[in-house]
Design a protein around this motif. Structure first.
Motif, PDB file in Angstrom:
ATOM      1  N   ILE A 269       4.269   6.937   2.893  1.00 11.35           N
ATOM      2  CA  ILE A 269       3.505   5.825   3.461  1.00 11.35           C
ATOM      3  C   ILE A 269       2.711   6.329   4.654  1.00 11.35           C
ATOM      4  CG2 ILE A 269       3.624   3.565   4.566  1.00 11.35           C
ATOM      5  CD1 ILE A 269       6.228   3.053   3.037  1.00 11.35           C
ATOM      6  N   ASP A 270       1.384   6.211   4.562  1.00  5.72           N
ATOM      7  CA  ASP A 270       0.502   6.643   5.646  1.00  5.72           C
ATOM      8  C   ASP A 270      -0.794   5.852   5.538  1.00  5.72           C
ATOM      9  OD1 ASP A 270      -0.765   7.953   7.688  1.00  5.72           O
ATOM     10  OD2 ASP A 270      -1.149   9.801   6.571  1.00  5.72           O
ATOM     11  N   ALA A 271      -0.712   4.567   5.863  1.00  4.77           N
ATOM     12  CA  ALA A 271      -1.862   3.670   5.722  1.00  4.77           C
ATOM     13  C   ALA A 271      -1.960   2.790   6.968  1.00  4.77           C
ATOM     14  CB  ALA A 271      -1.717   2.842   4.448  1.00  4.77           C
ATOM     15  N   ASP A 272      -2.597   1.618   6.850  1.00  6.34           N
ATOM     16  CA  ASP A 272      -2.752   0.757   8.022  1.00  6.34           C
ATOM     17  C   ASP A 272      -1.396   0.333   8.569  1.00  6.34           C
ATOM     18  OD1 ASP A 272      -2.673  -2.496   6.882  1.00  6.34           O
ATOM     19  OD2 ASP A 272      -2.827  -0.832   5.471  1.00  6.34           O
ATOM     20  N   LYS A 273      -1.237   0.497   9.858  1.00  7.30           N
ATOM     21  CA  LYS A 273       0.080   0.352  10.479  1.00  7.30           C
ATOM     22  C   LYS A 273       0.547  -1.102  10.524  1.00  7.30           C
ATOM     23  CE  LYS A 273      -0.956   4.546  10.924  1.00  7.30           C
ATOM     24  NZ  LYS A 273      -0.699   5.402   9.746  1.00  7.30           N
ATOM     25  N   ILE A 274      -0.387  -2.041  10.552  1.00  9.57           N
ATOM     26  CA  ILE A 274      -0.027  -3.458  10.616  1.00  9.57           C
ATOM     27  C   ILE A 274       0.833  -3.849   9.419  1.00  9.57           C
ATOM     28  CG2 ILE A 274      -0.907  -5.812  10.778  1.00  9.57           C
ATOM     29  CD1 ILE A 274      -1.515  -4.004  13.204  1.00  9.57           C
ATOM     30  N   ASN A 275       0.610  -3.221   8.288  1.00  6.45           N
ATOM     31  CA  ASN A 275       1.327  -3.566   7.064  1.00  6.45           C
ATOM     32  C   ASN A 275       2.497  -2.626   6.753  1.00  6.45           C
ATOM     33  OD1 ASN A 275       0.349  -5.941   5.611  1.00  6.45           O
ATOM     34  ND2 ASN A 275      -1.631  -4.900   5.613  1.00  6.45           N
ATOM     35  N   TYR A 276       2.873  -1.793   7.693  1.00  4.89           N
ATOM     36  CA  TYR A 276       3.935  -0.820   7.415  1.00  4.89           C
ATOM     37  C   TYR A 276       5.213  -1.477   6.879  1.00  4.89           C
ATOM     38  CZ  TYR A 276       2.593   3.969   8.572  1.00  4.89           C
ATOM     39  OH  TYR A 276       2.075   5.235   8.527  1.00  4.89           O
ATOM     40  N   LEU A 277       5.637  -2.545   7.509  1.00  2.00           N
ATOM     41  CA  LEU A 277       6.873  -3.189   7.076  1.00  2.00           C
ATOM     42  C   LEU A 277       6.721  -3.745   5.658  1.00  2.00           C
ATOM     43  CD1 LEU A 277       9.751  -3.900   7.889  1.00  2.00           C
ATOM     44  CD2 LEU A 277       8.898  -6.058   8.803  1.00  2.00           C
ATOM     45  N   ASN A 278       5.566  -4.312   5.351  1.00  2.00           N
ATOM     46  CA  ASN A 278       5.316  -4.825   3.995  1.00  2.00           C
ATOM     47  C   ASN A 278       5.303  -3.697   2.974  1.00  2.00           C
ATOM     48  OD1 ASN A 278       5.030  -7.527   4.854  1.00  2.00           O
ATOM     49  ND2 ASN A 278       2.889  -7.168   5.415  1.00  2.00           N
ATOM     50  N   TYR A 279       4.622  -2.605   3.311  1.00  2.00           N
ATOM     51  CA  TYR A 279       4.596  -1.456   2.399  1.00  2.00           C
ATOM     52  C   TYR A 279       6.013  -0.921   2.173  1.00  2.00           C
ATOM     53  CZ  TYR A 279      -0.449  -1.234   3.374  1.00  2.00           C
ATOM     54  OH  TYR A 279      -1.778  -1.521   3.509  1.00  2.00           O
ATOM     55  N   TYR A 280       6.764  -0.838   3.249  1.00  2.00           N
ATOM     56  CA  TYR A 280       8.125  -0.314   3.163  1.00  2.00           C
ATOM     57  C   TYR A 280       8.991  -1.183   2.248  1.00  2.00           C
ATOM     58  CZ  TYR A 280      12.981   0.402   4.597  1.00  2.00           C
ATOM     59  OH  TYR A 280      14.340   0.594   4.594  1.00  2.00           O
ATOM     60  N   GLU A 281       8.939  -2.486   2.412  1.00  2.00           N
ATOM     61  CA  GLU A 281       9.773  -3.380   1.608  1.00  2.00           C
ATOM     62  C   GLU A 281       9.456  -3.261   0.120  1.00  2.00           C
ATOM     63  OE1 GLU A 281      12.366  -5.089   2.305  1.00  2.00           O
ATOM     64  OE2 GLU A 281      12.350  -4.952   4.487  1.00  2.00           O
ATOM     65  N   LYS A 282       8.178  -3.229  -0.206  1.00  2.00           N
ATOM     66  CA  LYS A 282       7.779  -3.120  -1.613  1.00  2.00           C
ATOM     67  C   LYS A 282       8.144  -1.749  -2.174  1.00  2.00           C
ATOM     68  CE  LYS A 282       6.025  -7.227  -1.724  1.00  2.00           C
ATOM     69  NZ  LYS A 282       6.693  -8.319  -2.483  1.00  2.00           N
ATOM     70  N   THR A 283       7.921  -0.721  -1.381  1.00  2.00           N
ATOM     71  CA  THR A 283       8.230   0.636  -1.816  1.00  2.00           C
ATOM     72  C   THR A 283       9.722   0.812  -2.024  1.00  2.00           C
ATOM     73  OG1 THR A 283       6.287   1.530  -0.672  1.00  2.00           O
ATOM     74  CG2 THR A 283       8.054   3.076  -1.191  1.00  2.00           C
ATOM     75  N   LEU A 284      10.517   0.255  -1.120  1.00  2.39           N
ATOM     76  CA  LEU A 284      11.975   0.350  -1.253  1.00  2.39           C
ATOM     77  C   LEU A 284      12.433  -0.303  -2.548  1.00  2.39           C
ATOM     78  CD1 LEU A 284      14.556   1.329   0.196  1.00  2.39           C
ATOM     79  CD2 LEU A 284      14.744  -0.964   1.178  1.00  2.39           C
TER      80      LEU A 284
END
Length: 226
Positions: free
Chosen positions: A148-163
């Protein structure tokens, strides 16, 4: 391989001589990656590219866990995805998420040059849309590795979906968790730094994963799904 002193991307918290020594005895950068790094360095947003050391570390992680099916959220000019693809077996695959066609055209050119374009499925769309689509298609629990290395505002959202998409024992690597120049420890934070700080606090308490934050470049957190 190119001379290691060409790499001017973000360094860990060591002095220049130590960093150059690290590169001279550790870095094994394929020529195609060095060429991509040099072309990217000419762009106004070149600071978005991962360092050569970080790219090599991602390659090592992919090999260590025997990854075949991987995700990348944030492609830019493709250095990390190329490093990952080169480390994957012949039947390995990357789902790569980005919204910028201009930068990813550079990426695709180097993927082709390296002979790994067939391993990379580039999705030009908001990453959350792509991740949600993968979940809807029954892909949950099937990926081995994600970066994950994209817009930081969505980090938590990216993390949850990726997990959700990751298999048990799978690994997520999250970039920029110390933000640029360690700004997270300063009292005045920008919006993205605030988002990263909130993400770091929540990940620290997340018992679904085993974590370790490393002072690599701008900080890299590794999270293994329990």
């Amino acid at each position: 391989m190119n001379s290691p002193n060409i790499d001017t991307t973000t360094k860990p918290g060591i002095d220049e001589k130590a960093y150059q020594y690290l590169l001279s005895v550790s870095l094994r950068e394929p020529q195609v990656l060095a060429e991509l790094r040099q072309e990217t360095a000419k762009l106004p947003m070149s600071m978005m590219q991962v360092s050569s050391v970080q790219g090599q570390f991602l390659s090592l992680l992919v090999q260590l866990i025997g990854a075949k099916k991987t995700l990348e959220v944030g492609v830019f000019t493709g250095y990390s995805s190329l490093a990952t693809a080169l480390a994957l077996p012949e039947d390995g695959k990357i789902i790569a998420c980005d919204v910028n066609e201009k930068f990813t055209q550079i990426a695709h050119r180097y993927w082709q040059k390296a002979g790994v374009a067939d391993k990379i499925d580039l999705k030009i769309a908001p990453a959350l849309d792509t991740l949600n689509r993968l979940i809807a298609q029954g892909e949950a629990g099937s990926f081995d590795f994600a970066f994950i290395d994209a817009d930081k505002i969505n980090y938590l959202n990216y993390y949850e979906k990726t997990l959700e998409l990751l298999r048990p024992g799978g690994l997520i690597a999250i970039d920029n968790v110390l933000w640029w120049k360690g700004d997270l420890v300063e009292p005045e934070l920008d919006e993205q730094a605030v988002a990263i700080a909130d993400f770091n606090r929540k990940l620290h308490q997340d018992k679904r994963v085993t974590i370790s934050m490393l002072p690599v470049a701008d900080g890299l957190t590794l999270a293994v799904k329990n």
